[in-house]
Structures are given as structure tokens and as C-alpha cells.
Design an enzyme around this catalytic site. Sequence first.
Site, PDB file in Angstrom:
ATOM      1  N   LYS A  79       0.845  -1.203   0.000  1.00 54.18           N
ATOM      2  CA  LYS A  79       0.000   0.000   0.000  1.00 54.18           C
ATOM      3  C   LYS A  79       0.878   1.250   0.000  1.00 54.18           C
ATOM      4  CE  LYS A  79      -3.833   2.133   2.618  1.00 54.18           C
ATOM      5  NZ  LYS A  79      -4.703   2.010   3.797  1.00 54.18           N
ATOM      6  N   SER A 154      -9.767   2.052   3.077  1.00 52.20           N
ATOM      7  CA  SER A 154      -8.899   2.807   2.208  1.00 52.20           C
ATOM      8  C   SER A 154      -7.903   1.941   1.434  1.00 52.20           C
ATOM      9  CB  SER A 154      -8.113   3.833   3.033  1.00 52.20           C
ATOM     10  OG  SER A 154      -7.270   3.172   3.976  1.00 52.20           O
ATOM     11  N   SER A 178      -9.977  -0.329   7.280  1.00 49.76           N
ATOM     12  CA  SER A 178      -9.428  -0.258   5.921  1.00 49.76           C
ATOM     13  C   SER A 178      -8.755  -1.508   5.386  1.00 49.76           C
ATOM     14  CB  SER A 178      -8.450   0.901   5.826  1.00 49.76           C
ATOM     15  OG  SER A 178      -9.159   2.095   5.715  1.00 49.76           O
TER      16      SER A 178
HETATM   17  N1  GLN Z   1     -13.176   4.317   6.606  1.00 54.27           N
HETATM   18  C1  GLN Z   1     -12.472   4.747   7.780  1.00 54.27           C
HETATM   19  C2  GLN Z   1     -12.055   6.183   7.637  1.00 54.27           C
HETATM   20  O1  GLN Z   1     -12.356   6.744   6.639  1.00 54.27           O
HETATM   21  C3  GLN Z   1     -11.320   3.860   8.051  1.00 54.27           C
HETATM   22  C4  GLN Z   1     -10.104   4.205   7.273  1.00 54.27           C
HETATM   23  C5  GLN Z   1      -8.937   3.354   7.660  1.00 54.27           C
HETATM   24  O2  GLN Z   1      -9.097   2.329   8.329  1.00 54.27           O
HETATM   25  N2  GLN Z   1      -7.758   3.800   7.271  1.00 54.27           N
HETATM   26  O3  GLN Z   1     -11.434   6.731   8.484  1.00 54.27           O
END
Ligand code: GLN
Length: 480
Positions: A79, A154, A178
Site C-alpha cells: 500500500k 482505504s 481499511s
Molecule cells: N473508513 C475509515 C475512515 O475513513 C477507516 C479508514 C482506515 O481504516 N484507514 O477513516
Amino acid sequence: MEIESLSIDAVRQAVASGETKATVLAELHYDRIAREDGKINSYLALSRDRAMARATQIDEMAVRGETLPALAGVPVGIKDVLAMRGAPATAGSLILKGYRPPYDATVVTKLETAGAVLLGKLNCDEFAMGSSNENSAYGPVLNPKALDRVPGGSSGGSAAAVAADFAVATLGTDTGGSIRQPAAFCGVVGVLPTYGRVSRYGLIAFASSLDRVGPFTKNVKDAATVLQVIAGKDVMDATSSDRPVDDYVGALSKPVEGLRVGVPEEYFGEGLDPEIRAAIDGALAGLKTAGCVVKPVSLPHTKYAIPTYYVLATAEASSNLSRFDGVRFGLRAEEAKTLSEMFRKTRDVGFGAEVKRRILLGTYALSAGYYDAYYRKAQQVRTLLTRDFLAAFSEVDVLVAPVTPTPAFKLGEKTDDPVKMYLEDIYSVAASLAGICGVSVPCGETRDGLPIGVQVMGRHFDEGTMLRVAQAVETSQREQ
Ligand code: GLN
């Protein structure tokens, strides 16, 4: 050699026996990426020279008959929030365009030492903020299982790359879901390790008390293998734990019979898609057949998890993102006449709308007059949420719940309503706040063919038991 559904074990055996070469496997993956990633958009950068150099070393070891390490020749994607020396690291943001870190994240070093062949950097929501990968400055990632749908976020690129066979395994990060949510949307396995189990050194921080690094793989055993490699104390990360790392792969051969599985009632309320509910019920029936004791439990503070998460995550983000000022990394706005104008212009053009929204929210929550009402209160509720889990884990060994309220949604479906997007995290953020481990395992499909994931959550540092139960779910799926 076919690279569809290729597992880590299959790669190691094929490379060790000379049936194929690590260099050939890397090329096959690059060919497939060149042919098909144009429409998925999972890779932001390829690290071909580095990959081929490592693959060549592995091939030479195999020819000499040396014992190969755990991930020998395994093509892996990273990532884009993790540092790989000399390779671009954008975190999905324009503000980091052109930045190439001069060092490797600890997890990157560990993977490569274990024989992995690092193919490149994977698309993600900007600074890992989002649930659909639509917040990337480099365009959205499409779900390989349904091209009109999001892959989740994400870590959308990391999940999609495994689902599309653009890598055998990938690394993602999970702050509030995410890893687990995109794994569920794309039909792959995704592990959120316990906070402190895996080093965060070399990870571009979003919310430091929540950020964790974990694997995406095609099956549970592969996830255990990758976790085994990346887990452990790191002197470069003070929050990494010095607890010894359990034998995760070994744990998988123990039976699940007699394990107590809790079903948290708060995770099955209004808003849960009936097809997902039915799939989870099916997984629970499979666990019963395997000899688990399934019983209801309550996590009474669950309804506070989303507001608590969005106060704490934005507060930490506002602080972490203050370092992007046009001086040290990436982008610098031109034509600024003063230093403060340069800061403002750089941040104005460099950050996307969601990142700006969170910096504003977080700065507000931390401001002198509101700190007690928001940040301190959220920390207190975080403790209550953690206690809920500790109480449940005094009665059961793992918890089983949905990962998401719905299957993968359509691109654009939630982009104009941030609250709708935040509610996507309803079943994932509580485990994040409590620091416990979790995994998303594929558990069937909807009538429209969209993947469904089931979440198994485990006690702090009890990834072994969690993965054992995850594997039992996987096995019962195969037998269906
Ligand atoms: N969807 C969550 C957010 O927008 C989690 C994102 C993540 O785990 N990096 O913060």
C-alpha cells in the site's frame, strides 16, 4: 504456470522444486498488471528493478538447493502509505507527489528478507481516509469482482490486487476498517493485527493510536504466513510490543472443537443487509458443526463507536498532517510571496476535500474550548468500548460479526454524503478503538455475485485463535 488463485505454499513449492522460477512468476504478474490493471487502477508505481533483483537471488538460492525462506519468490504489493526506499510514496495524495523516501518501512524489510518479491505500490484513499478508494488523488480503484462497484477503502488497491491476481499477497493498513472492509468487498482475506503486533515504522501516519499494518491474501493460511513474517518488536517503533510472536501457522492445525464463539447482538440490528445476515448465519452454523459453542453476547456501547472514532481519528490526523507544509516533502506551491502563503497554498492545492474536512474537524475537537467536550470525552468512551470487549472475552474466545452493513456499493453512490460514508465503518471501528485483532474471511456471495465477508475478532495478541476460527469458516465454505 497459472497465476490465478496462486497461494504462498504453491509458489514456494514450485520455486523450490524448480518447476518455475521466481523471476518467471514476477514477469507473469507484471504481464497481467500491464494487460488488465488499466481498468482496475490498483498499482500507482511498479518497482520492477528491485523485484527482479530479489527474484534472481531467490532463483539462485533454489539452484544451489538452499532452504528457502517463508515467502521465497512470492510476488507482493505494498500500500502506498508504506515507505519503500527510492520508490514513490504518495499516500494517495497530491501533496506527496514526487516524494521518494530514502528508507524502507520495517515491514517492507521483513517481507523482502523472507524472500518476497516486491512488485510495487498500491493505490489507496488519500492518507488512508475513506471507505471506497474514491478519495485517491490518482483516481478510484474498481472492484475486480464487479467493475461498476468500489473495492472498499482505504486499502482498495491492496484488496483489488489480490482479488485480480496482480499479487499473491499485499500489505494494507487499517485504522478503522481499511483492511477488513475492502477484503470483504473484494472476496479476499484481510487481517487487522492487534495494535502493537506489527511495526508502524515507515508508515505515513493517519491516526497513530489506531493505525495498523496487515496482510491481504487469498486464503487464511497465507495470511498466517505473512503475519508471522511481519509481526514482532521493532526498536524503531516504541508502540510495537515485545511479547513473543505466536506460531500462527502452527495454530491452524489445532481443532476448533470446544472454542466459544460470541455473537454480539448489536452487530445484527437495523441496516444490516439480509443477504449478509444469512451468510453470517451460515458461517455460524458451519462453526457449530465443527464443534464450536456459539452463544449471544452484548457489547452495549457499540452505538458510540462511530462518533468516538471520528473524533479521535480526525484529532490525530489534524496533528499528524501538520508536517505536510511544502518544506520537507513532495509538493510545493509556486508563486507564493511569503512563507505562510506558501504553507497555505501548498496545503490548499495538495490536500483533497476529505482530508481538509478531517483536519478541520480534528482541529476543532482539539481546540481549547472544546477539548474536554470532544477529545477527552471520546477517550473515555473508548475505554468503555474496550471494556465491552474485555467482558465479552471473559465468556467467549472469539466474536463473529459482519464486516460491513452492505456489499460493495456503486462508484459515486456515497461520495456526496460523508456521514453515509462514515456509517460504512459501523462494524469495524469498535475493534480498532479497542486495539483487538480482527480478520475478514470470504463467506459466500449475494444473488448478484458480490462477495460477502464475515469478521472474526480475537483477544489482544490472540491472532492464533482468531485465525483458527477464520480457517474453520473458510473450510466450511469450501464444503458447501
Ligand atoms: N473508513 C475509515 C475512515 O475513513 C477507516 C479508514 C482506515 O481504516 N484507514 O477513516
